[in-house]
Design an enzyme around this catalytic site. Structure first.
Site, short mmCIF file in Angstrom:
data_model
loop_
_atom_site.label_atom_id
_atom_site.label_comp_id
_atom_site.label_asym_id
_atom_site.label_seq_id
_atom_site.Cartn_x
_atom_site.Cartn_y
_atom_site.Cartn_z
N ARG A 58 -0.41 4.81 13.10
CA ARG A 58 0.47 4.00 13.94
C ARG A 58 0.11 4.25 15.40
NH1 ARG A 58 4.25 2.19 10.84
NH2 ARG A 58 5.62 1.45 12.45
N ARG A 103 0.84 -1.19 0.00
CA ARG A 103 0.00 0.00 0.00
C ARG A 103 0.88 1.24 0.00
NH1 ARG A 103 -2.43 0.52 4.80
NH2 ARG A 103 -3.61 2.25 3.97
N LYS A 142 4.14 -6.79 12.34
CA LYS A 142 3.32 -7.03 11.15
C LYS A 142 3.55 -8.43 10.58
CE LYS A 142 2.22 -5.06 6.62
NZ LYS A 142 1.99 -3.81 5.90
C1 BTN Z 1 0.92 -3.76 2.42
O1 BTN Z 1 1.02 -4.19 3.57
O2 BTN Z 1 1.37 -2.65 2.12
C2 BTN Z 1 0.24 -4.60 1.37
C3 BTN Z 1 1.12 -5.75 0.92
C4 BTN Z 1 0.42 -6.62 -0.12
C5 BTN Z 1 1.35 -7.67 -0.66
C6 BTN Z 1 0.65 -8.63 -1.58
S1 BTN Z 1 1.68 -10.01 -2.00
C7 BTN Z 1 0.56 -10.50 -3.24
C8 BTN Z 1 0.09 -9.24 -3.91
N1 BTN Z 1 1.02 -8.86 -4.95
C9 BTN Z 1 1.63 -7.70 -4.69
O3 BTN Z 1 2.50 -7.16 -5.40
N2 BTN Z 1 1.19 -7.22 -3.53
C10 BTN Z 1 0.20 -8.07 -2.91
#
Ligand code: BTN
Length: 259
Positions: free
Chosen positions: A254, A59, A126
């Site tokens: 946070r 994100r 996390k």
């Molecule tokens: C976050 O915490 O910022 C979101 C992370 C999301 C990761 C997943 S892994 C599968 C899918 N493909 C990606 O490139 N991102 C999501």
């Protein structure tokens, strides 16, 4: 690696006709790939799993690392990375990301919590992240719901938040086992959300809410005490100037230092 793809397909296809499961040894990002396909007009529901991502995305424009260099540990990937793509048409989209996070934690372990809007945490670290994107194609909207779950604790030292791994609470689990637990309930939860929205899930979210009752600091400058979420999934924060609703997924929140 045995991914139980057939069992997942059998559980999901009654809910999503034309559903398929695809496992790739490597790709840049499962979200990027499903967004590419959607823009090219491929709108069938699909679960795309990658054993390794070379350009995982998180994100807020961040990168998502699969742990270590993403290579397998004893033949198994150190994290589970997949995206579910499907046409979706809820009356109200607000709260979708919370509904997805809730489904993931409820499928995995009672000790897991949610940090608004949908980070999965274990003991203040996390464990998993979720990235939801949508593509509009003609009249239809196609949702790509990406989930990354650490199975092992990642070695990376440069993470903003200390990481956790699912094996800390489920010592025997591997990426395929985690996917088998999460996939079908996630499709069910999304179908339910499409019909009923986030409102009915509010209490269940509160039960897993890591921030509830804690001092929080938001990236847009709002500081106060987190008081759960409203029926649309907005974060409620009691501030000196009254109650503020945080709706934007562009805001990161946070627990305040020392809280
Ligand atoms: C976050 O915490 O910022 C979101 C992370 C999301 C990761 C997943 S892994 C599968 C899918 N493909 C990606 O490139 N991102 C999501």
């Amino acid at each position: 690696m045995q991914w139980h793809a057939e069992a997942i397909w059998e559980a999901v296809v009654p809910l999503l006709p034309a559903f398929s499961v695809e496992v790739l040894p490597e790709i840049d990002s499962t979200n990027t790939e499903l967004m590419r396909r959607a823009r090219a007009g491929q709108l069938a529901p699909v679960l795309l799993v990658a054993e390794r991502q070379t350009a995982g995305r998180g994100r807020l424009g961040r990168t998502w690392s699969s742990g270590g260099d993403g290579a397998s540990v004893h033949g198994a990937p150190p994290s589970l990375t997949f995206s579910l793509g499907l046409p979706l048409a809820p009356a109200d989209w607000s709260g979708l990301s919370l509904a997805v996070g809730l489904s993931v934690v409820e499928s995995l372990h009672p000790a897991l919590q949610l940090k608004w809007p949908n980070d999965v945490w274990l003991q203040d670290r996390k464990l998993a992240g979720i990235l939801i994107e949508t593509a509009s194609v003609g009249e239809q909207r196609y949702a790509v719901i990406g989930v990354g779950i650490n199975i092992e604790v990642p070695q990376a030292q440069d993470l903003r938040t200390p990481p956790a791994g699912l094996r800390e609470v489920l010592p025997e689990i591997d990426a395929a086992g985690a996917l088998a637990r999460v996939a079908a309930p996630l499709v069910r939860a999304i179908r339910q959300f499409e019909a009923d929205g986030f409102g009915p899930l509010r209490q269940a979210f509160h039960a897993r809410d890591l921030l509830y009752g804690r001092e929080v600091a938001c990236s847009d400058g709002v500081v106060g005490m987190a008081r759960g979420v409203d029926a649309g999934g907005a974060l409620l924060v009691h501030t000196e100037n009254g109650l503020r609703k945080i709706t934007s997924s562009e805001v990161s929140v946070r627990p305040a230092a020392g809280a």
